[in-house]
Write a protein that holds these residues in place. Structure first.
Motif, PDB file in Angstrom:
ATOM      1  N   PRO A  30      90.273 -28.635  59.338  1.00  0.00           N
ATOM      2  CA  PRO A  30      90.190 -30.093  59.222  1.00  0.00           C
ATOM      3  C   PRO A  30      90.989 -30.795  60.315  1.00  0.00           C
ATOM      4  N   PRO A  31      90.637 -32.031  60.629  1.00  0.00           N
ATOM      5  CA  PRO A  31      91.431 -32.797  61.605  1.00  0.00           C
ATOM      6  C   PRO A  31      92.882 -32.927  61.113  1.00  0.00           C
ATOM      7  N   GLU A  32      93.808 -32.988  62.048  1.00  0.00           N
ATOM      8  CA  GLU A  32      95.221 -33.111  61.709  1.00  0.00           C
ATOM      9  C   GLU A  32      95.458 -34.335  60.831  1.00  0.00           C
ATOM     10  N   HIS A  33      96.303 -34.190  59.824  1.00  0.00           N
ATOM     11  CA  HIS A  33      96.694 -35.255  58.888  1.00  0.00           C
ATOM     12  C   HIS A  33      95.533 -35.776  58.043  1.00  0.00           C
ATOM     13  N   SER A  34      94.490 -34.968  57.862  1.00  0.00           N
ATOM     14  CA  SER A  34      93.378 -35.405  57.015  1.00  0.00           C
ATOM     15  C   SER A  34      93.414 -34.756  55.634  1.00  0.00           C
TER      16      SER A  34
ATOM     17  N   GLN B  94      94.188 -19.303  54.701  1.00  0.00           N
ATOM     18  CA  GLN B  94      92.939 -18.790  55.224  1.00  0.00           C
ATOM     19  C   GLN B  94      91.852 -19.873  55.142  1.00  0.00           C
ATOM     20  N   LEU B  95      91.817 -20.597  54.029  1.00  0.00           N
ATOM     21  CA  LEU B  95      90.818 -21.654  53.875  1.00  0.00           C
ATOM     22  C   LEU B  95      90.983 -22.717  54.955  1.00  0.00           C
ATOM     23  N   MET B  96      92.226 -23.109  55.223  1.00  0.00           N
ATOM     24  CA  MET B  96      92.454 -24.148  56.225  1.00  0.00           C
ATOM     25  C   MET B  96      91.967 -23.686  57.593  1.00  0.00           C
ATOM     26  N   ALA B  97      92.142 -22.420  57.916  1.00  0.00           N
ATOM     27  CA  ALA B  97      91.656 -21.895  59.190  1.00  0.00           C
ATOM     28  C   ALA B  97      90.135 -21.919  59.234  1.00  0.00           C
ATOM     29  N   GLU B  98      89.499 -21.656  58.107  1.00  0.00           N
ATOM     30  CA  GLU B  98      88.035 -21.643  58.056  1.00  0.00           C
ATOM     31  C   GLU B  98      87.432 -23.038  58.198  1.00  0.00           C
ATOM     32  N   ILE B  99      88.020 -24.026  57.511  1.00  0.00           N
ATOM     33  CA  ILE B  99      87.420 -25.366  57.561  1.00  0.00           C
ATOM     34  C   ILE B  99      87.952 -26.198  58.722  1.00  0.00           C
TER      35      ILE B  99
END
Length: 67
Positions: free
Chosen positions: A8-12, A1-6
């Motif tokens: 981030p650019p791929e592979h960052s 869920q956090l990754m969906a919220e923030i």
């Protein structure tokens, strides 16, 4: 869920763990993962996960600065 919220650019994003489960979690999150040996699981088990395995943080730092 956090990754969906923030978002981030791929592979960052890099998850640093010490178990094969950490590798599974990273795959589920869609982020890269490296593992450190000498903690909760054998090096053999860590290598079977498919994630890159390092002996210590100094090796991780050298790898990151070389990339």
């Amino acid at each position: 869920q956090l990754m969906a919220e923030i978002d981030p650019p791929e592979h960052s994003t890099l998850l640093i763990g010490d178990t094969a489960h950490d590798c599974d979690v990273a795959k589920g999150m869609g982020v890269d993962c490296i593992l450190l040996e000498g903690r909760h699981q054998s090096t053999r088990r860590l290598r079977q996960s498919g994630c890159r395995v390092f002996k210590n943080l100094a090796e991780v730092e050298a790898w990151l600065t070389a990339s």
